[in-house]
Design an enzyme around this catalytic site. Structure first.
Site, PDB file in Angstrom:
ATOM      1  N   HIS A   1      66.191  60.815  45.594  1.00  0.00           N
ATOM      2  CA  HIS A   1      66.290  62.067  44.860  1.00  0.00           C
ATOM      3  C   HIS A   1      67.723  62.601  44.798  1.00  0.00           C
ATOM      4  O   HIS A   1      68.106  63.228  43.810  1.00  0.00           O
ATOM      5  CB  HIS A   1      65.385  63.104  45.533  1.00  0.00           C
ATOM      6  CG  HIS A   1      65.088  64.302  44.697  1.00  0.00           C
ATOM      7  ND1 HIS A   1      64.440  64.222  43.483  1.00  0.00           N
ATOM      8  CD2 HIS A   1      65.336  65.624  44.891  1.00  0.00           C
ATOM      9  CE1 HIS A   1      64.303  65.434  42.968  1.00  0.00           C
ATOM     10  NE2 HIS A   1      64.854  66.295  43.805  1.00  0.00           N
TER      11      HIS A   1
ATOM     12  N   SER B   1      66.190  68.188  39.160  1.00  0.00           N
ATOM     13  CA  SER B   1      64.829  68.287  39.674  1.00  0.00           C
ATOM     14  C   SER B   1      64.057  69.348  38.883  1.00  0.00           C
ATOM     15  O   SER B   1      63.893  69.206  37.679  1.00  0.00           O
ATOM     16  CB  SER B   1      64.857  68.574  41.176  1.00  0.00           C
ATOM     17  OG  SER B   1      63.618  68.307  41.775  1.00  0.00           O
TER      18      SER B   1
ATOM     19  N   ASP C   1      63.195  57.439  44.358  1.00  0.00           N
ATOM     20  CA  ASP C   1      62.949  58.870  44.469  1.00  0.00           C
ATOM     21  C   ASP C   1      61.471  59.135  44.747  1.00  0.00           C
ATOM     22  O   ASP C   1      60.605  58.739  43.972  1.00  0.00           O
ATOM     23  CB  ASP C   1      63.371  59.558  43.159  1.00  0.00           C
ATOM     24  CG  ASP C   1      63.448  61.066  43.263  1.00  0.00           C
ATOM     25  OD1 ASP C   1      62.844  61.635  44.195  1.00  0.00           O
ATOM     26  OD2 ASP C   1      64.094  61.681  42.396  1.00  0.00           O
TER      27      ASP C   1
END
Length: 691
Positions: free
Chosen positions: A661, A541, A626
């Site tokens: 995610h 991320s 995501d």
């Protein structure tokens, strides 16, 4: 076509056709050849992602036996059928358990004592049937223990549907509420609930009141937050006296409260939002206790009468400290627990509210993680907390706040004869470009020599004030036992060394995060922990953004890079406020509509700074669903790297076509994903055939 010919074709990297899009801002024309990959409804986009997955599988085919070996090795350390430590709430003991062969936990309880018959409340395995992905959001039982509110996401998009289960009949109530967020609160009447709904950008922005047994179309909208910088959360104090509605941006808070005994009543404001001022609220008797950064960079604790909560009435309880970060508090009937961070490590002290006497909770290891466990009861003298380190498995303690005695309730069992004496952890200090000392947590197997020959896996994050925890992982033993050293760079942008540590790694000082990581890398090489051709880095991320930035700056330092769901197209994404989190990101990275921030962000944006040069071996992951980092960011980045890089090193993109995610939701599939990643790392390090 024969199988061999098919594989030969697959071993040619897929090519993303260029469909140039011109983006203009502040007179700057940016041509984005891969903007078209954003169109998830375009069959060519799905075909391209599937081609990348096929190419990745073909390039990793020679590691399949290694992946299987790693998977079996890691699985063999896990006690698949296991039980959590029960926690008490009123007359019930709540716990969850897992069963061998099942992906998800089963939520249970017993009444009065632990010898009573088990009541299964929710079996995630049953709920997950027929779904490739499953995630539980809300799990909240009514004050009388008769109704369970729970919510589920079956795509990975973080869009939850809320359900209500009557625990006396084991029947669902007729109402269901879609598009909810995972914050929720019960009123004390056992009939009224408060929940949050999300907008088109997945931002929780509305608070509703619902009465069980009524049509959800009649639910009352309590509040709608129009400012896209703010998210809305609802919660309840441990005292059960008040429901709190918190409106939060990255740097500003506003809290409203409601008497939980009068859910139809009026909400009251504690303090209106003031840009840059954050505060968290808890309750005890006649007072609200408030942790705030008002004139206190490292936060302070104040209290105020519930009847007069405005800031003019705040009384200081714990003043600001320059060298100690106040990370939070917990209130019980006769005790105040104070959580702090000193010298990069977490500590706690417990204050008796009647006598003012304090006791400290400390730990002996050089680097560790410590956090509060499940403590739903207000009238108790027992504090449950969790402790873990690189060497100590996840441990649950009960701490008697009166006697200061701690009792180990459970240490997670590691099957196969784990011997903690075979491993060593340290807390090191690198020196950044500006002279700042940057902590590094490191763990390795005993006998490792600092001779530059060690393979090393270095990770970091450095954003949002999130401190990177040094936790135990039985899976990591797979690397350590093969001689791999593991390290965390506690770089600026996190909050390890206080609030200023965070402030010095955001906005127009964001590049400190990247140069800190490089300084840690150089330190580990100079101190002969490893060498560049033995060094792999990984991050996810915002940590994936870190990977892209340092790789653009100093690609020669790294043998290989693993970037999970990397946030790499930062300028384009944050300019698009229709995307989840984008507007809120302005208070972390800066608003690119401002030319000063635009130029600065563009100067380090990984996607915008890919160049025609050699790059390390790379594994990049994405999730099609995501909602935080859209799949097209890693996809576009991969395509641009393929276009410009001048080396013959491996570049792989692996997209989970049914998750979001966090990747796969089931524990076995998650383990397979990790085995794939470890196989890539070991293969790139030349350790793929080592027993």
């Amino acid at each position: 076509m024969s199988h061999n010919n098919f594989l030969q074709n697959l071993t040619k990297p897929p090519v993303a056709d260029k469909h140039p899009e011109v983006l203009e801002l502040h007179g700057d024309r940016r041509i984005d050849n891969y903007f078209w990959l954003r169109d998830v409804d375009n069959p060519q986009v799905i075909a391209y992602l599937e081609a990348e997955n096929a190419y990745t599988a073909a390039m990793m085919q020679h590691t399949e036996s290694l992946q299987t070996k790693l998977y079996n090795e890691m699985l063999a350390r896990i006690k698949e059928t296991d039980l959590s430590v029960p926690y008490r709430k009123d007359n019930y003991y709540y716990y969850l358990r897992t069963e061998e062969g099942k992906d998800y936990p089963i939520y249970c309880r017993k009444k009065d004592n632990l010898s009573a018959p088990e009541e299964i409340l929710l079996d995630e395995n049953e709920l997950a049937k027929g779904h490739e992905f499953f995630s539980l959001g809300v799990f909240d039982i009514s004050p009388n223990h008769q109704i369970l509110a729970y919510s589920v996401d079956t795509s990975g998009s973080e869009q939850y549907t809320l359900f209500f289960l009557d625990l006396t009949t084991n029947q669902l109530l007729p109402e269901t509420i879609p598009d909810t967020y995972f914050s929720f609160a019960w009123a004390n009447d056992n009939q009224t609930v408060f929940y949050t709904k999300i907008d088109d950008a997945n931002r929780p922005y509305q608070l509703f009141r619902h009465t069980l047994g009524t049509d959800t179309d009649a639910d009352v909208l309590i509040y709608e937050e129009a400012d896209e910088l703010y998210h809305l959360y609802v919660d309840k104090t441990r005292s059960q006296a008040y429901i709190l509605m918190s409106l939060r941006s990255s740097i500003t808070t506003e809290v409203h409260y409601l008497d939980a005994n009068h859910p139809q009543g009026n909400w009251q404001l504690i303090h209106p939002r003031t840009t840059g001022m954050e505060y968290d609220v808890d309750h005890h008797s006649d007072y609200f206790y408030i942790v705030t950064n008002d004139a206190a960079t490292n936060f302070k604790l104040v209290k105020t009468l519930v009847a007069s909560p405005s800031k003019v009435n705040w009384q200081t309880v714990i003043p600001h400290q320059e060298d100690v970060l106040l990370t939070g508090i917990s209130l019980f009937a006769n005790h105040l627990v104070i959580y702090e961070r000193k010298g990069g490590l977490e500590t706690a002290r417990v204050q008796n509210l009647s006598t003012g006497e304090e006791s400290n909770i400390t730990f002996p290891e050089p680097t560790y993680e410590f956090y509060e466990g499940n403590n739903p009861e207000f009238n108790t003298t027992i504090l449950r907390f969790h402790y873990t380190s690189f060497i100590t498995p996840q441990s649950v303690f009960d701490y008697n706040m009166e006697t200061q005695q701690r009792e180990l309730k459970k240490e997670t069992e590691v099957l196969g004869g784990y011997d903690r004496t075979q491993y060593q952890s340290e807390w090191l200090m690198a020196t950044a470009e500006d002279g700042t000392k940057i902590p590094i947590s490191i763990v390795y197997k005993q006998g490792i020599k600092k001779d530059s020959q060690n393979p090393l896996l270095l990770t970091g994050y450095g954003a949002y004030g999130s401190s990177y925890p040094a936790t135990f992982s039985s899976n990591r033993l797979t690397l350590l036992d093969r001689g791999v050293v593991f390290a965390i760079a506690h770089i600026r942008g996190g909050e390890e060394m206080g609030r200023k540590w965070y402030e010095d790694g955001k906005f127009l000082q964001k590049k400190n995060t990247f140069t800190d990581f490089i300084a840690c890398t150089e330190y580990l090489i100079n101190q002969k922990w490893t060498a560049s051709d033995r060094l792999v880095i990984t991050g996810g991320s915002a940590g994936g953004l870190l990977m892209g930035a340092v790789m653009n700056l100093r690609p020669e330092l790294f043998k290989a890079v693993v970037a999970h769901v990397p946030f790499v197209d930062i300028v384009t994404t944050i300019l698009d406020t229709s995307l989840p989190l984008s507007a809120m990101e302005w208070e972390e990275w800066g608003n690119p509509n401002d030319p000063v921030y635009y130029d600065y962000m563009k100067s380090y944006s990984p996607y915008d700074n890919v160049e025609a040069k050699d790059y390390p071996d790379m594994l990049i992951t994405a999730g099609l669903n995501d909602s935080r980092v859209k799949y097209w960011e890693p996809a576009k980045w991969t395509a641009k790297l393929r276009e410009l890089k001048t080396d013959n090193n491996i570049l792989l993109l692996k997209t989970n076509m049914g998750a979001g995610h966090s990747g796969a939701s089931g524990r076995y599939e998650s383990l397979r994903e990790l085995a794939f990643e470890y196989a890539f790392i070991l293969d790139r390090l030349g350790l793929g055939t080592r027993d």
